[in-house]
Design a protein around this motif. Structure first.
Motif, short mmCIF file in Angstrom:
data_model
loop_
_atom_site.label_atom_id
_atom_site.label_comp_id
_atom_site.label_asym_id
_atom_site.label_seq_id
_atom_site.Cartn_x
_atom_site.Cartn_y
_atom_site.Cartn_z
N GLN A 62 0.84 -1.21 0.00
CA GLN A 62 0.00 0.00 0.00
C GLN A 62 0.88 1.26 0.00
O GLN A 62 0.63 2.21 -0.75
N GLN A 63 1.92 1.23 0.82
CA GLN A 63 2.84 2.37 0.92
C GLN A 63 3.54 2.59 -0.43
O GLN A 63 3.65 3.73 -0.90
N CYS A 68 4.46 5.63 -5.37
CA CYS A 68 4.50 5.68 -6.83
C CYS A 68 3.55 6.76 -7.35
O CYS A 68 3.89 7.48 -8.28
N GLY A 69 2.41 6.87 -6.73
CA GLY A 69 1.45 7.91 -7.07
C GLY A 69 2.04 9.29 -6.88
O GLY A 69 1.88 10.18 -7.72
N GLU A 87 14.93 7.41 -6.24
CA GLU A 87 15.18 7.88 -4.86
C GLU A 87 14.34 7.11 -3.86
O GLU A 87 14.82 6.71 -2.80
N MET A 88 13.08 6.89 -4.21
CA MET A 88 12.17 6.17 -3.33
C MET A 88 12.66 4.74 -3.11
O MET A 88 12.71 4.24 -1.99
N ILE A 89 13.07 4.08 -4.19
CA ILE A 89 13.55 2.69 -4.09
C ILE A 89 14.84 2.63 -3.29
O ILE A 89 15.03 1.73 -2.46
N GLN A 90 15.73 3.59 -3.52
CA GLN A 90 16.98 3.66 -2.75
C GLN A 90 16.67 3.67 -1.26
O GLN A 90 17.27 2.93 -0.49
N GLU A 91 15.73 4.52 -0.88
CA GLU A 91 15.32 4.67 0.51
C GLU A 91 14.80 3.34 1.04
O GLU A 91 15.17 2.89 2.12
N GLN A 92 13.94 2.69 0.26
CA GLN A 92 13.34 1.42 0.68
C GLN A 92 14.36 0.30 0.78
O GLN A 92 14.33 -0.50 1.71
#
Length: 190
Positions: A62-63, A68-69, A87-92
């Protein structure tokens, strides 16, 4: 509501431990100890470890979909969307143990199926839309096969989790993912 608060705390701690250590190596005892509560308390909210793993994965999915949205909405074009997603994937992935995928597949098949459905439906659509948008914007080559490249991108996301190819001692999941996304982007760009 206090019960919701306790349930969220359990789920959040489990998520943190699973991501860092893998799922199999974290016991319900470990989670209870880390939270300073009894295992009995955890079992009031989650019937077993499998149910807890499913809840953690569902929240994670869900997050990711929300993130992605956000990347889509806040990007000026298709290329920027990929950079924001990177950047988001790096963080995850920065603190994620690559064992997690193997553990899911082998020991928590329900959660693994949810993840697979998320990947093959939601993520595939996001990737396809990005490629179509990039072509329309003139940022990506017009002659690319959207179908093949969307599937390729999706599957190349999973390659970093293959510990035979990229042993965690030598490679970081975040780094492998970054290099692969950049390569993908340069292949698309005009």
């Amino acid at each position: 509501d206090l019960n919701m608060e306790i349930k969220d705390r359990i789920q959040e701690k489990a998520r943190e431990l699973f991501m860092r250590l893998g799922i199999r190596s974290v016991s319900m005892d470990d989670i209870a100890t880390q939270l300073g509560m009894s295992k009995k308390t955890i079992y009031q909210f989650f019937a077993d470890k499998d149910e807890l793993v499913e809840a953690v994965m569902a929240a994670n999915i869900q997050q990711t979909q929300q993130d992605c949205g956000k990347c889509l909405v806040s990007s000026a074009n298709a290329v920027e969307e990929i950079f924001l997603t990177m950047e988001m994937i790096q963080e995850q992935f920065r603190n994620m143990n690559p064992m997690i995928l193997y553990d899911l597949q082998k020991f928590h098949f329900g959660a693994f199926q949810k993840l697979t459905a998320h990947k093959n439906e939601f993520l595939l659509t996001i990737i396809r839309n990005n490629i179509e948008k990039g072509i329309a914007e003139g940022l990506y080559r017009k002659d690319i096969d959207i179908d093949i490249l969307a599937i390729f991108r999706l599957e190349s996301m999973m390659i970093g989790f293959n510990m035979d190819l990229f042993p965690p001692i030598k490679y970081s999941l975040a780094e492998v993912t970054q290099v692969i996304i950049e390569h993908f982007l340069f292949g698309l760009a005009t």
